[in-house]
Scaffold this motif. Structure first.
Motif, PDB file in Angstrom:
ATOM      1  N   PRO A  54       0.819  -1.214   0.000  1.00 37.05           N
ATOM      2  CA  PRO A  54       0.000   0.000   0.000  1.00 37.05           C
ATOM      3  C   PRO A  54       0.853   1.263   0.000  1.00 37.05           C
ATOM      4  CG  PRO A  54       0.079  -0.959   2.199  1.00 37.05           C
ATOM      5  CD  PRO A  54       0.765  -1.936   1.295  1.00 37.05           C
ATOM      6  N   SER A  56      -0.221  -4.259  -4.608  1.00 43.92           N
ATOM      7  CA  SER A  56       0.159  -2.851  -4.456  1.00 43.92           C
ATOM      8  C   SER A  56      -0.989  -1.934  -4.837  1.00 43.92           C
ATOM      9  CB  SER A  56       1.398  -2.532  -5.303  1.00 43.92           C
ATOM     10  OG  SER A  56       1.154  -2.719  -6.670  1.00 43.92           O
ATOM     11  N   GLN A  57      -1.136  -0.871  -4.065  1.00 44.84           N
ATOM     12  CA  GLN A  57      -2.166   0.140  -4.334  1.00 44.84           C
ATOM     13  C   GLN A  57      -1.601   1.520  -4.041  1.00 44.84           C
ATOM     14  OE1 GLN A  57      -3.043  -2.126  -1.591  1.00 44.84           O
ATOM     15  NE2 GLN A  57      -3.622  -3.723  -3.047  1.00 44.84           N
ATOM     16  N   GLN A  62      -9.966  -1.396  -2.699  1.00 42.99           N
ATOM     17  CA  GLN A  62      -8.650  -0.770  -2.779  1.00 42.99           C
ATOM     18  C   GLN A  62      -8.042  -0.927  -4.169  1.00 42.99           C
ATOM     19  OE1 GLN A  62      -5.938  -1.939   0.315  1.00 42.99           O
ATOM     20  NE2 GLN A  62      -6.940  -0.650   1.841  1.00 42.99           N
ATOM     21  N   ASN A  63      -8.145  -2.138  -4.727  1.00 45.26           N
ATOM     22  CA  ASN A  63      -7.603  -2.349  -6.071  1.00 45.26           C
ATOM     23  C   ASN A  63      -8.404  -1.598  -7.124  1.00 45.26           C
ATOM     24  OD1 ASN A  63      -5.287  -3.985  -5.714  1.00 45.26           O
ATOM     25  ND2 ASN A  63      -6.564  -5.782  -5.361  1.00 45.26           N
ATOM     26  N   GLY A  77      -7.134   2.129  -6.597  1.00 50.31           N
ATOM     27  CA  GLY A  77      -5.744   2.477  -6.897  1.00 50.31           C
ATOM     28  C   GLY A  77      -4.838   1.293  -7.121  1.00 50.31           C
ATOM     29  N   GLY A  78      -5.360   0.227  -7.728  1.00 45.15           N
ATOM     30  CA  GLY A  78      -4.548  -0.950  -7.997  1.00 45.15           C
ATOM     31  C   GLY A  78      -3.658  -0.773  -9.218  1.00 45.15           C
TER      32      GLY A  78
END
Length: 524
Positions: free
Chosen positions: A176, A198-199, A218-219, A222-223
């Motif tokens: 993150p 990862s985001q 979350q993905n 901002g994935g």
């Protein structure tokens, strides 16, 4: 003085066995925290560094550093490294500096000591003139340390900016990255991301839902795929950390150590004069027929190998790093397979940033043109296509590295000028016999120029067809621009690679004296 001596006598001595045990515990970390990291499909900070750097080359800096904060139970939890591993090593034998957040310690959150370690390694990278790679996996600012943590980010941003255009900076997102922490990767030259783990976002899904009512994961917010395809924040996205870090190594092999050096040369498998016979069939003579420009790039560069930057964002233009006769070049090319290769807001931004990066790091630029113009539309105009298109124009005009353009088929209107025409400073301009360079296509031009004549004729369609043919023969034939010195030569497609290699060899010692100024004021 006596008190000081007595206090020192009570400090237990640390011998070699104790030091070795301490280093072993640092390498292993907390087993439970390591298991939690693995359960998320993620490697530890040190495992990532081992994959990035040449085997056995890592030298760690400040492994025994601890925070000095008090309150909120911090004084009883003072692990060594303070949640970030910093140091240097080599990639393909060349020095690279690195820092890696350790999510197992405070969730990789940044505190005062943590930030100071990053500041130091960034200062070393800039002083040594070597690339800096950050392996990001952190929860943002350490809340328990308050404003000290926020000030730490400020120091990172300031150093990112000072190093911009001086040393290559690469951000690898492996977990993150939220809030202000996301601005450091955005200031660097390249951003790598790994899918699912990862985001990046400024405000997380919970805040978005509370403020706007939009519910998103979350993905989804901002994935890796979002930033590789939609926002353009990520230049590269991969399925796993191993592949991602291997590609970082490949990118580093194409970049110089700093802005005072040239990229490393390599031995070429093919002779410089190798004919590219396949190019004759790859590009249709009919300007309205699409084709894959990537096939053209593969045919021209050494071994058919190149690294495409922003492959899935603004796909109507290609930006790639490859080699010609062993020398690194940046390739900018219209992609007729996507939106007919037109220039729009995203394509202009993508190419402009790539050109600026190439110019900063002494990478010659090869431009392959097949562009029908700028994308028309209310959204484009209201979105600022004039301003964004000017970014591309500014980047080309400001670039001092060797620049060679090749016009494959059509190059119409302002898009022709913007795509590194000779009038904006291209050092050499070549064209294939299929080229058409004009203000606009023959049909559109004839409709404007001969509008009344066509309307007054007994057979408008036949008259239009005849006038289009005459206009094309008179003003758009392949040698029209060459006759006026706007094209240096008309070459056979098969000779493209050889012409580029010879031209770049001639331009290798190019030098440009720029006006004295602090910096320009490019359009934003």
């Amino acid at each position: 003085m006596d008190t000081v001596k007595r206090d020192r006598q009570h400090v237990p001595p640390i011998g070699i066995p104790e030091l070795e045990e301490l280093r072993r515990s640092l390498l292993e970390g907390d087993p439970a925290a390591t298991e939690r990291q693995r359960a998320k499909g993620k490697l530890t900070a040190r495992e990532r560094i081992d994959l990035l750097l040449d085997e056995g080359s890592f030298s760690e800096l400040e492994p025994l550093r601890r925070h000095r904060a008090s309150g909120f139970d911090l004084e009883r939890n003072r692990p060594h490294t303070d949640g970030v591993v910093t140091g240097w090593g080599t990639v393909h034998g060349r020095t690279v500096f690195v820092y890696a957040h350790d999510f197992r310690i405070f969730g990789g959150a940044l505190g005062e000591a943590h930030a100071q370690k990053i500041h130091k390694i960034m200062d070393h990278a800039l002083a040594a003139g070597a690339p800096l790679v950050s392996l990001n996996d952190g929860a943002g600012a350490r809340i328990q340390e308050g404003v000290s943590a926020l000030a730490g980010y400020g120091g990172i941003f300031q150093r990112n900016t000072r190093a911009s255009g001086v040393i290559p900076q690469i951000s690898v997102m492996l977990g993150p990255c939220a809030g202000g922490a996301a601005y450091s990767p955005a200031l660097t030259d390249f951003v790598f991301m790994v899918r699912d783990t990862s985001q990046m976002f400024i405000t997380g899904p919970d805040v978005v839902q509370a403020v706007t009512g939009e519910k998103i994961s979350q993905n989804g917010l901002g994935g890796a795929d979002v930033h590789a395809e939609t926002s353009g924040v990520a230049h590269f996205a991969y399925d796993d950390e191993q592949t991602c870090l291997e590609e970082v190594r490949y990118l580093l092999s194409l970049l110089p150590q700093n802005n005072r050096e040239n990229p490393p040369a390599a031995s070429a498998e093919y002779p410089p004069g190798r004919s590219c016979e396949a190019l004759r069939d790859l590009v249709p003579a009919d300007g309205n027929r699409p084709y894959d420009m990537r096939a053209v790039v593969r045919e021209i560069v050494d071994d058919g190998e190149y690294l495409e930057v922003h492959e899935r964002w603004a796909t109507n233009i290609i930006c790639a790093l490859g080699r010609l006769d062993g020398e690194v070049v940046g390739v900018v090319a219209n992609q007729p397979q996507s939106l007919a290769g037109v220039l729009d807001i995203k394509a202009s931004e993508k190419a402009a940033r790539f050109i600026q990066m190439c110019d900063a790091f002494n990478i010659p630029i090869v431009t392959l043109l097949d562009v029908p113009g700028f994308l028309p539309g209310v959204d484009q105009e209201h979105g600022g296509i004039i301003r964004h298109g000017a970014k591309l124009l500014y980047a080309y005009c400001n670039a001092t590295v060797p620049r060679i353009s090749v016009i494959l088929r059509k190059a119409y209107g302002g898009a022709y000028i913007v795509m590194d025409s000779q009038s904006v400073g291209a050092d050499l301009t070549y064209a294939w016999p299929t080229n058409e360079i004009a203000v606009m296509g023959a049909e559109g031009a004839a409709n404007v120029i001969f509008r009344r004549q066509i309307a007054a004729s007994e057979d408008p369609e036949a008259t239009r067809a005849r006038l289009v043919k005459e206009y094309r023969a008179e003003l758009m034939h392949p040698y029209y621009a060459a006759e006026r010195g706007l094209v240096d030569d008309v070459i056979a497609p098969a000779d493209t690679r050889g012409a580029l290699i010879r031209g770049l060899a001639m331009l290798r010692a190019k030098h440009v004296d720029l006006p004295a100024r602090k910096h320009g004021n490019p359009p934003q």
